[in-house]
Design a protein around this motif. Structure first.
Motif, PDB file in Angstrom:
ATOM      1  N   MET A   1       0.825  -1.215   0.000  1.00 19.62           N
ATOM      2  CA  MET A   1       0.000   0.000   0.000  1.00 19.62           C
ATOM      3  C   MET A   1       0.859   1.266   0.000  1.00 19.62           C
ATOM      4  N   THR A   2       2.042   1.159   0.568  1.00 21.65           N
ATOM      5  CA  THR A   2       2.962   2.306   0.554  1.00 21.65           C
ATOM      6  C   THR A   2       3.295   2.715  -0.870  1.00 21.65           C
ATOM      7  N   ASP A   3       3.488   1.722  -1.744  1.00 25.45           N
ATOM      8  CA  ASP A   3       3.786   2.009  -3.147  1.00 25.45           C
ATOM      9  C   ASP A   3       2.641   2.775  -3.814  1.00 25.45           C
ATOM     10  N   VAL A   4       1.417   2.431  -3.442  1.00 26.71           N
ATOM     11  CA  VAL A   4       0.246   3.113  -4.005  1.00 26.71           C
ATOM     12  C   VAL A   4       0.246   4.585  -3.594  1.00 26.71           C
ATOM     13  N   ILE A   5       0.492   4.849  -2.323  1.00 24.39           N
ATOM     14  CA  ILE A   5       0.516   6.227  -1.833  1.00 24.39           C
ATOM     15  C   ILE A   5       1.610   7.029  -2.540  1.00 24.39           C
ATOM     16  N   ILE A   6       2.778   6.422  -2.689  1.00 21.59           N
ATOM     17  CA  ILE A   6       3.882   7.097  -3.375  1.00 21.59           C
ATOM     18  C   ILE A   6       3.507   7.388  -4.825  1.00 21.59           C
ATOM     19  N   ALA A   7       2.864   6.422  -5.479  1.00 22.67           N
ATOM     20  CA  ALA A   7       2.455   6.607  -6.875  1.00 22.67           C
ATOM     21  C   ALA A   7       1.453   7.748  -7.002  1.00 22.67           C
ATOM     22  N   VAL A   8       0.483   7.804  -6.095  1.00 23.15           N
ATOM     23  CA  VAL A   8      -0.528   8.878  -6.129  1.00 23.15           C
ATOM     24  C   VAL A   8       0.125  10.238  -5.930  1.00 23.15           C
ATOM     25  N   LEU A   9       0.998  10.338  -4.941  1.00 21.87           N
ATOM     26  CA  LEU A   9       1.667  11.616  -4.673  1.00 21.87           C
ATOM     27  C   LEU A   9       2.543  12.038  -5.858  1.00 21.87           C
ATOM     28  N   THR A  10       3.204  11.077  -6.492  1.00 21.11           N
ATOM     29  CA  THR A  10       4.042  11.381  -7.654  1.00 21.11           C
ATOM     30  C   THR A  10       3.206  11.895  -8.817  1.00 21.11           C
ATOM     31  N   ILE A  11       2.070  11.253  -9.048  1.00 17.69           N
ATOM     32  CA  ILE A  11       1.196  11.664 -10.152  1.00 17.69           C
ATOM     33  C   ILE A  11       0.614  13.055  -9.887  1.00 17.69           C
ATOM     34  N   ILE A  12       0.196  13.306  -8.665  1.00 20.54           N
ATOM     35  CA  ILE A  12      -0.345  14.630  -8.323  1.00 20.54           C
ATOM     36  C   ILE A  12       0.730  15.700  -8.489  1.00 20.54           C
ATOM     37  N   LEU A  13       1.940  15.400  -8.012  1.00 20.72           N
ATOM     38  CA  LEU A  13       3.043  16.349  -8.159  1.00 20.72           C
ATOM     39  C   LEU A  13       3.327  16.625  -9.633  1.00 20.72           C
ATOM     40  N   ALA A  14       3.278  15.577 -10.459  1.00 23.07           N
ATOM     41  CA  ALA A  14       3.527  15.747 -11.891  1.00 23.07           C
ATOM     42  C   ALA A  14       2.497  16.678 -12.525  1.00 23.07           C
ATOM     43  N   HIS A  15       1.236  16.571 -12.102  1.00 19.46           N
ATOM     44  CA  HIS A  15       0.199  17.472 -12.616  1.00 19.46           C
ATOM     45  C   HIS A  15       0.564  18.933 -12.352  1.00 19.46           C
ATOM     46  N   PHE A  16       0.951  19.215 -11.120  1.00 16.49           N
ATOM     47  CA  PHE A  16       1.262  20.597 -10.761  1.00 16.49           C
ATOM     48  C   PHE A  16       2.535  21.081 -11.463  1.00 16.49           C
ATOM     49  N   LEU A  17       3.548  20.216 -11.548  1.00 22.68           N
ATOM     50  CA  LEU A  17       4.800  20.610 -12.205  1.00 22.68           C
ATOM     51  C   LEU A  17       4.565  20.916 -13.680  1.00 22.68           C
ATOM     52  N   TYR A  18       3.717  20.129 -14.323  1.00 22.95           N
ATOM     53  CA  TYR A  18       3.469  20.341 -15.748  1.00 22.95           C
ATOM     54  C   TYR A  18       2.780  21.682 -15.992  1.00 22.95           C
ATOM     55  N   VAL A  19       2.047  22.170 -14.997  1.00 16.53           N
ATOM     56  CA  VAL A  19       1.357  23.453 -15.135  1.00 16.53           C
ATOM     57  C   VAL A  19       2.249  24.613 -14.704  1.00 16.53           C
ATOM     58  N   ILE A  20       3.032  24.400 -13.644  1.00 20.66           N
ATOM     59  CA  ILE A  20       3.808  25.495 -13.054  1.00 20.66           C
ATOM     60  C   ILE A  20       5.121  25.739 -13.795  1.00 20.66           C
ATOM     61  N   LEU A  21       5.838  24.684 -14.149  1.00 18.71           N
ATOM     62  CA  LEU A  21       7.160  24.825 -14.760  1.00 18.71           C
ATOM     63  C   LEU A  21       7.064  25.394 -16.175  1.00 18.71           C
TER      64      LEU A  21
END
Length: 233
Positions: A1-21
């Motif tokens: 389940m830890t891997d799932v949480i890490i995957a979700v946080l990574t995907i969410i971060l990628a969304h914001f980075l793609y918009v902000i950067l």
């Protein structure tokens, strides 16, 4: 389940980075991710690491070249980009399933991403801002096609999770479970494309995944492991 949480946080971060950067930095980061995924997809087939790296680099360069030649709103570009994204989906989904990911974990990941997609679309302009940026960039993380002046398609994440879920169902509960999910998922995706709605597909696909998981888990309480699947294949 830890891997799932890490995957979700990574995907969410990628969304914001793609918009902000700046767009060129975002494209560069995604290009590295695509290159890595292509390498791990092609390396078992080509069996020579240098050749796999060369082939992966060529795919990335061709995709960027197609965007420059055709523009990013042309079926010439979509044909090339869809091929690259399909290879990424094949590679990542096989790696996840072969690593022994459980169907339950895929469902949890899908539900968490569906909640994020719902909040990002209903309560903020994040989703639509992201879509607008993606339409002007090479290596677009989506499968898309132009029809009658309208771009039809879905995001990489939606297709990836559908593929991972189908394969994990196949591994855990048998061929029938995998095929049924594939057919249901394609029907949902086709319906969404037909009505040309702008909401992320995972909002509609995640409940379908949950329902199927509950059905098959009730019928077969014990998921088949990857080792057991290989022994019975």
């Amino acid at each position: 389940m830890t891997d799932v949480i890490i995957a979700v946080l990574t995907i969410i971060l990628a969304h914001f980075l793609y918009v902000i950067l700046p767009l060129w930095i975002a494209i560069g980061l995604f290009a590295l991710a695509v290159l890595s995924a292509l390498y791990y997809t092609l390396e078992p087939l080509l069996r020579v690491r240098s050749l796999a790296l060369l082939a992966s680099s060529i795919f990335v360069v061709i995709d960027i070249g197609a965007a420059w030649i055709f523009g990013t709103k042309n079926n010439g570009f979509f044909l090339v980009n869809d091929l690259v994204i399909l290879l990424v989906i094949i590679g990542i989904s096989n790696l996840w399933v072969q690593s022994g990911i459980k169907v339950r974990d895929v469902v949890v990941l899908s539900l968490l991403l569906a909640i994020f997609d719902l909040l990002a679309t209903a309560l903020s302009p994040l989703t639509f801002t992201l879509f607008a940026r993606l339409q002007s960039a090479p290596l677009t993380p989506a499968l898309a096609w132009m029809s009658n002046g309208t771009i039809l398609g879905g995001g990489l994440g939606d297709f990836l999770l559908v593929t991972v879920f189908s394969l994990s169902l196949y591994k855990a509960f048998g061929r029938t479970a995998g095929i049924i999910n594939t057919l249901f998922s394609l029907l949902v995706i086709a319906s969404l494309l037909l009505i040309n709605q702008e909401w992320p597909g995972m909002i509609f696909l995640a409940p379908l995944m949950l329902g199927q998981y509950l059905f098959w888990h009730h019928r077969y309480p014990q998921e088949r492991t990857m080792q057991r699947y290989l022994q019975q294949s």
